[in-house]
Design an enzyme around this catalytic site. Structure first.
Site, PDB file in Angstrom:
ATOM      1  N   SER A   1       0.848  -1.191   0.000  1.00 20.85           N
ATOM      2  CA  SER A   1       0.000   0.000   0.000  1.00 20.85           C
ATOM      3  C   SER A   1       0.884   1.242   0.000  1.00 20.85           C
ATOM      4  O   SER A   1       2.096   1.166   0.211  1.00 20.85           O
ATOM      5  CB  SER A   1      -0.920   0.008   1.209  1.00 20.85           C
ATOM      6  OG  SER A   1      -0.261   0.607   2.310  1.00 20.85           O
ATOM      7  N   LYS A   2       0.234   2.373  -0.221  1.00 17.65           N
ATOM      8  CA  LYS A   2       0.975   3.627  -0.282  1.00 17.65           C
ATOM      9  C   LYS A   2       1.711   3.918   1.016  1.00 17.65           C
ATOM     10  O   LYS A   2       2.646   4.690   1.046  1.00 17.65           O
ATOM     11  CB  LYS A   2       0.014   4.790  -0.560  1.00 17.65           C
ATOM     12  CG  LYS A   2      -0.569   4.767  -1.947  1.00 17.65           C
ATOM     13  CD  LYS A   2      -1.304   6.067  -2.224  1.00 17.65           C
ATOM     14  CE  LYS A   2      -1.975   6.000  -3.587  1.00 17.65           C
ATOM     15  NZ  LYS A   2      -2.529   7.266  -4.015  1.00 17.65           N
TER      16      LYS A   2
END
Ligand code: GLU
Length: 454
Positions: A211-212
């Site tokens: 994920s970011k």
């Protein structure tokens, strides 16, 4: 089915956060495919979410793409015949297309929103990675919200039509949207493009999707940490693709030649920050001297080790033949990354360098290091030519005489002049510092030692 169409692919990011590994990989695969086929690569900004889109995210994206060398043929800054390339500026076009759907009975109003009427037939998604997927879109869905803003599915498809997109290469997370998209293409009387949904990128450990927020996700971070963009790009190529011959480091021209959608691996790729760092190191160690010089100078300048326009305290020219060039020449093969540069070679530019806290203890294991340093100092004050071979012979003679190892001299002198226990080749280091500087640093060290002892 679109084999005969000219290849036109797009990267269609929504500027809602910083540019991350996943987005960069999608952009890269599109770019590679366009370059491989001699097609066009389009950058389209899907900025329809006024709440979440930011100017900063757009900057991060544009800068990141440029940094990675993923230049686009059409899009912001590049222009092109299908503009504007910001969805926020294409309202007129969307209204026209919605009009078409109303005319054919595929759009209708309910509760202030515009709805799309599904066909009731399963949609066929032709995917070059997943194969053919059939999915029934059971329910009508909103295409224009009651506040007048068009929904992602609608504008995504309209733009792919209006921009003549031949292949949609995007993350697998969009596979579930594709039946809606195929329905829309057909309602507009268009053949859907060929899809290629690329597998997810997993975190370094476990089975979770990257994920970011995960460490190593931000492209900007690599830029700030002075990674070589070609190294990051090379690493990203391997997240779901490989040349199938065990090679990992390849020039981009060759990747372009070999890259094809059929070569994309259907399994999820795993992100490995250490491997990326290692690959970056390989690129750093292989940089041509001129390029290393250009990259190193600002890094040393912002670390306060070099002032602008000046190569060194002992400045003698600016190019690869100058002092900085000489420092880099001997350090390059030992660098793990440009980020380490100030720590690795800072002592070449300042006498006020940090000392390895264990250093003194280590060099004292075989007796008083000051005695060895004094012997060495005597020898270089004498007539020993200050030149690698002679210095090497001199150290061997000192060791023979005292019964110690040459390493005992080398470690002591290295620590005294650099504060470190490791670094570039010892004799090269002495040559670059020069006789006077080595002498001054050794005297300095003895002086400090004297103070410490009494
Ligand atoms: N704006 C979408 C995204 O950022 C693009 C999806 C697509 O490539 O079709 O995920």
């Amino acid at each position: 089915m679109n084999a005969k169409l000219p290849v036109r692919v797009r990267f269609a990011p929504s500027p809602t956060g910083f540019f991350h590994i996943g987005g960069a990989r999608t952009a890269l695969f599109n770019w590679l495919y366009a370059r491989h086929c001699g097609g066009k690569f389009i950058l389209r900004i899907e900025d329809t979410d006024r709440q979440r889109d930011t100017e900063e995210a757009l900057r991060s994206l544009i800068d990141g793409m440029r940094w990675l060398g993923l230049e686009w043929d059409e899009g912001p800054g590049a222009g092109g015949p299908h503009g504007p390339y910001f969805q926020s500026e294409r309202g007129e076009i969307y209204r026209e297309y919605v009009g078409q759907l109303r005319d054919t009975g595929r759009a209708y109003d309910r509760d202030g929103a515009v709805w799309f009427r599904v066909s009731g037939q399963p949609a066929l998604i032709r995917d070059r990675i997943r194969g053919d997927v059939r999915r029934l879109e059971e329910k009508d869905f909103v295409i224009v919200r009651s506040d007048g803003s068009p929904v992602f599915h609608l504008v995504n498809v309209i733009d792919d039509i209006a921009m003549d997109i031949s292949h949609v290469i995007r993350g697998e997370d969009h596979l579930s949207n594709s039946s809606k998209h195929v329905e829309l293409f057909q309602a507009f009387g268009r053949e859907p493009p060929t899809f290629a949904h690329i597998p997810l990128i997993l975190k370094t450990v476990g089975s979770g999707k990257m994920s970011k927020r995960d460490s190593g996700a931000s492209i900007e971070d690599y830029r700030r940490r002075h990674y070589i963009p070609a190294a990051v790009r090379n690493y990203l190529c391997l997240l779901g693709w490989s040349p199938k011959d065990d090679r990992e480091i390849l020039p981009i021209e060759e990747i372009i030649r070999l890259f094809d959608i059929d070569g994309i691996n259907g399994n999820n790729a795993r992100f490995d920050e250490k491997k990326l760092a290692f690959m970056d190191g390989e690129y750093v160690r292989a940089l041509p001297p001129e390029e290393l010089l250009v990259r190193a100078r600002p890094i040393l300048q912002s670390a306060g080790l070099l002032s602008a326009g000046e190569s060194s305290p002992q400045s003698e020219g600016d190019g690869c033949d100058g002092y900085l060039g000489a420092v880099l020449r001997i350090c390059q093969e030992k660098l793990r990354g440009l980020e380490d540069l100030p720590g690795f070679c800072g002592y070449f530019f300042s006498r006020d360098f940090p000392r390895d806290p264990k250093g003194l203890e280590k060099i004292s294991k075989t007796g008083d290091p000051a005695a060895r340093i004094r012997e060495f100092l005597e020898a270089i004050r004498g007539d020993c030519p200050f030149e690698e071979k002679s210095l090497e012979g001199m150290v061997r003679r000192l060791a023979d005489k005292s019964g110690l190892k040459t390493g005992d001299y080398i470690h002591a002198v290295r620590h005294a002049v650099s504060g470190q226990m490791v670094g570039p080749g010892f004799y090269g280091l002495l040559m670059v510092l020069g006789r006077e500087e080595v002498q001054a640093r050794l005297e300095n060290f003895l002086h400090t030692q004297g103070l410490l002892q009494d």
